[in-house]
Design an enzyme around this catalytic site. Structure first.
Site, PDB file in Angstrom:
ATOM      1  N   ARG A  31       0.765  -1.338  -0.102  1.00 31.67           N
ATOM      2  CA  ARG A  31      -0.005   0.008   0.005  1.00 31.67           C
ATOM      3  C   ARG A  31       0.877   1.316  -0.091  1.00 31.67           C
ATOM      4  NH1 ARG A  31      -2.645  -4.473   1.697  1.00 31.67           N
ATOM      5  NH2 ARG A  31      -4.918  -4.472   1.373  1.00 31.67           N
ATOM      6  N   ARG A 126      -5.487 -17.578 -10.605  1.00 29.70           N
ATOM      7  CA  ARG A 126      -6.166 -17.163  -9.501  1.00 29.70           C
ATOM      8  C   ARG A 126      -7.527 -16.139  -9.880  1.00 29.70           C
ATOM      9  NH1 ARG A 126      -2.578 -14.828  -4.941  1.00 29.70           N
ATOM     10  NH2 ARG A 126      -4.665 -14.817  -3.738  1.00 29.70           N
ATOM     11  N   ASP A 319      -3.993 -15.783   6.240  1.00 25.82           N
ATOM     12  CA  ASP A 319      -2.708 -16.188   6.034  1.00 25.82           C
ATOM     13  C   ASP A 319      -1.986 -16.944   7.016  1.00 25.82           C
ATOM     14  OD1 ASP A 319      -3.100 -14.680   3.593  1.00 25.82           O
ATOM     15  OD2 ASP A 319      -2.116 -12.707   4.493  1.00 25.82           O
ATOM     16  N   ARG A 350      -4.557 -24.104  -0.605  1.00 26.87           N
ATOM     17  CA  ARG A 350      -3.915 -24.410   0.605  1.00 26.87           C
ATOM     18  C   ARG A 350      -4.421 -25.614   1.447  1.00 26.87           C
ATOM     19  NH1 ARG A 350      -1.788 -18.160   1.858  1.00 26.87           N
ATOM     20  NH2 ARG A 350      -0.063 -18.392   0.645  1.00 26.87           N
ATOM     21  N   ARG A 392       3.759 -19.883   1.914  1.00 29.96           N
ATOM     22  CA  ARG A 392       3.391 -20.141   3.305  1.00 29.96           C
ATOM     23  C   ARG A 392       3.140 -21.673   3.470  1.00 29.96           C
ATOM     24  NH1 ARG A 392       2.540 -14.861   4.816  1.00 29.96           N
ATOM     25  NH2 ARG A 392       1.465 -13.667   3.497  1.00 29.96           N
TER      26      ARG A 392
HETATM   27  C1  S3P Z   1      -3.997  -9.161   1.572  1.00 31.64           C
HETATM   28  C2  S3P Z   1      -5.333  -9.586   1.568  1.00 31.64           C
HETATM   29  C3  S3P Z   1      -5.773 -11.272   1.594  1.00 31.64           C
HETATM   30  C4  S3P Z   1      -4.266 -11.780   2.249  1.00 31.64           C
HETATM   31  C5  S3P Z   1      -3.339 -11.341   1.117  1.00 31.64           C
HETATM   32  C6  S3P Z   1      -2.917 -10.174   1.490  1.00 31.64           C
HETATM   33  C7  S3P Z   1      -4.148  -7.716   1.438  1.00 31.64           C
HETATM   34  O1  S3P Z   1      -6.152 -11.728   0.541  1.00 31.64           O
HETATM   35  O2  S3P Z   1      -4.542 -13.270   2.022  1.00 31.64           O
HETATM   36  O3  S3P Z   1      -2.027 -12.100   1.589  1.00 31.64           O
HETATM   37  O4  S3P Z   1      -2.819  -7.253   1.685  1.00 31.64           O
HETATM   38  O5  S3P Z   1      -4.833  -7.161   1.039  1.00 31.64           O
HETATM   39  P1  S3P Z   1      -7.744 -11.384   0.167  1.00 31.64           P
HETATM   40  O6  S3P Z   1      -8.045 -10.049  -0.139  1.00 31.64           O
HETATM   41  O7  S3P Z   1      -7.869 -12.002  -0.973  1.00 31.64           O
HETATM   42  O8  S3P Z   1      -8.400 -11.675   1.314  1.00 31.64           O
END
Ligand code: S3P
Length: 433
Positions: A31, A126, A319, A350, A392
């Site tokens: 971000r 994905r 996660d 997973r 992971r």
């Molecule tokens: C994340 C949100 C999650 C997480 C990913 C990081 C993020 O994914 O599993 O490792 O930084 O916003 P999702 O938005 O698909 O839940």
């Protein structure tokens, strides 16, 4: 990602002892990179994530006109594009990073130009319909390939929407907020289960105004962002591997310094407490509205009990579930995971890979569409682990291996570098053999 795979042998340990400081949080680094590159001015970030995923975000933003450089003191400096990206003349490579692809789509959809986003084999499998839908509702022209990457975006001005996320996803929420930031009117994102709120906090840190209620965020666009200087908190999802490792042994004592403790990310500490570990927050401060602290975990002879993770806790711990599942056999009463079907569409499936690798180590485990039942009181043996190229999974089974009988071979161990290149070195540092 590189196609050469590396194997790692993990030997059993006797205990986990020591103090560590971990590289910056992956979610926050993504971000800060996106917003710093989009803002006006020069941002500087210390303790930026060392993972390959955040390097993908930086490379994409560089291709879009931001100037990125690493300073001598290790900080990342980004000179932003002041709200207007340069169309790239080649596809933007998001690597293995779903966060990069989903969040950058929201940033680019209202911009001028045509953009193509590609990713590696795992990312190209994905689901991307989850971002296409709200962006299309805003009027964006975004095409997918069978619901997946490559993603092509024909940038154009959008209109504000009131959007309810059908699945708990901070990436989808962020995608819509980044489009809303550049769009006339009030864009609202509603979520039934609260997901990590780093985007909301980071947008405010970069000078944006947004309003939040218990289940919604409203952003009135268009707004400009301004550069910041920030220290990224240590990654609590990386810390999770070490907390779980410490929890496996009686008389462990591990301190993690400067760890991000944002309440939308810290549910693991509650779960470990329920399991019987003792967690103490020794110090706490706030940096750009993100909580950062020093956490100590200690254990005693009584071992780990049992727990269930479901509902909103499953979404917030998404996660950390692979490593929690991987220590399940060593608890006395087992671990039950439900409402986590999102695990099936992460960097790998997973749920399937955790079940397969636990079985390879001799464990009994039951697989469900949305979770796993892992009975406690089991003895595991060393085995060959297929990480499926998923960081992971590679790290979770390195932790399970610490209490197994015999050595474990982790295939595809290099994938740890997606989020945590220092993982194996730091594990060697605190694992007493
Ligand atoms: C994340 C949100 C999650 C997480 C990913 C990081 C993020 O994914 O599993 O490792 O930084 O916003 P999702 O938005 O698909 O839940």
């Amino acid at each position: 990602m590189s196609t050469t795979t590396h194997e790692r042998i993990i030997r059993p340990a006797r205990n986990i002892l020591g103090t560590l400081r971990l590289p910056g949080d992956k979610s926050i680094s993504h971000r800060y990179a996106l917003l710093g590159a989009f803002a006006e001015g020069r941002s500087r970030f210390s303790n930026f994530s060392t993972g390959a995923d955040c390097a993908s975000t930086l490379a994409c933003m560089q291709a879009l006109g931001a100037k990125v450089r690493k300073l001598e003191d290790g900080r990342i400096e980004i000179e932003g594009v002041a709200g207007r990206v340069m169309p790239a003349n080649h596809p933007l490579d998001c690597g293995n990073s779903g966060s990069t692809m989903r969040m950058i789509s929201g940033l680019l959809a209202p911009q001028q130009g045509t953009f193509t986003l590609i990713g590696d084999e795992s990312l190209s499998r994905r689901p991307m319909e989850r971002i296409r839908k709200p962006l299309a509702e805003m009027g964006a022209n975004l095409t997918l390939t069978d619901g997946h990457a490559p993603v092509t975006i024909l940038g154009a001005p959008l209109h504000a929407i009131d959007f309810t996320t059908p699945i708990p996803s901070a990436q989808v929420k962020t995608c819509v907020l980044l489009a809303g930031l550049q769009t006339e009117g009030a864009t609202v994102v509603r979520e039934a289960l609260r997901t990590r709120d780093h985007s909301e906090l980071a947008l405010r840190a970069f000078g944006a105004t947004l309003t939040r209620s218990i289940d919604s965020i409203t952003i009135n666009g268009p707004q400009k962002l301004h550069a910041i200087e920030a220290a990224v908190p240590g990654d609590i999802s990386s810390a999770a591997f070490f907390f779980c490792a410490a929890a496996l042994f009686p008389n462990s004592a591990l301190i993690l310094d400067g760890i991000g403790l944002n309440p939308t990310r810290a549910a693991l500490l509650d779960v470990l407490t329920t399991l019987g570990a003792r967690i103490a927050v020794l110090q706490l401060e706030e940096v750009h509205s993100e909580l950062v602290g020093t956490v100590q975990i200690t254990t005693d002879e009584s071992g780990l009990r049992s727990t269930e993770v479901s509902g909103s806790q499953a979404a917030q711990l998404i996660d950390e579930l692979p490593v929690l599942a991987a220590i399940g056999p060593y608890t006395s009463g087992g671990i039950r995971i439900r409402d986590a079907k999102e695990l099936r569409v992460k960097e790998s499936d997973r749920i399937a890979l955790v079940a397969r690798n636990l079985r390879a180590m001799g464990a009994e485990v039951e697989e469900f569409e949305d979770g796993l039942d892992i009975p406690g009181g089991q003895t595991l043996h060393g085995a060959v682990i297929d990480s499926g190229g998923d960081h992971r999974i590679a790290m979770a089974f390195s932790i399970a291996a610490l209490r197994a009988e015999g050595e474990t071979l982790i295939q595809g161990a290099e994938s740890a570098a997606i989020s945590f290149p220092e993982f194996f070195d730091l594990l060697d540092l605190v694992a007493e053999r």
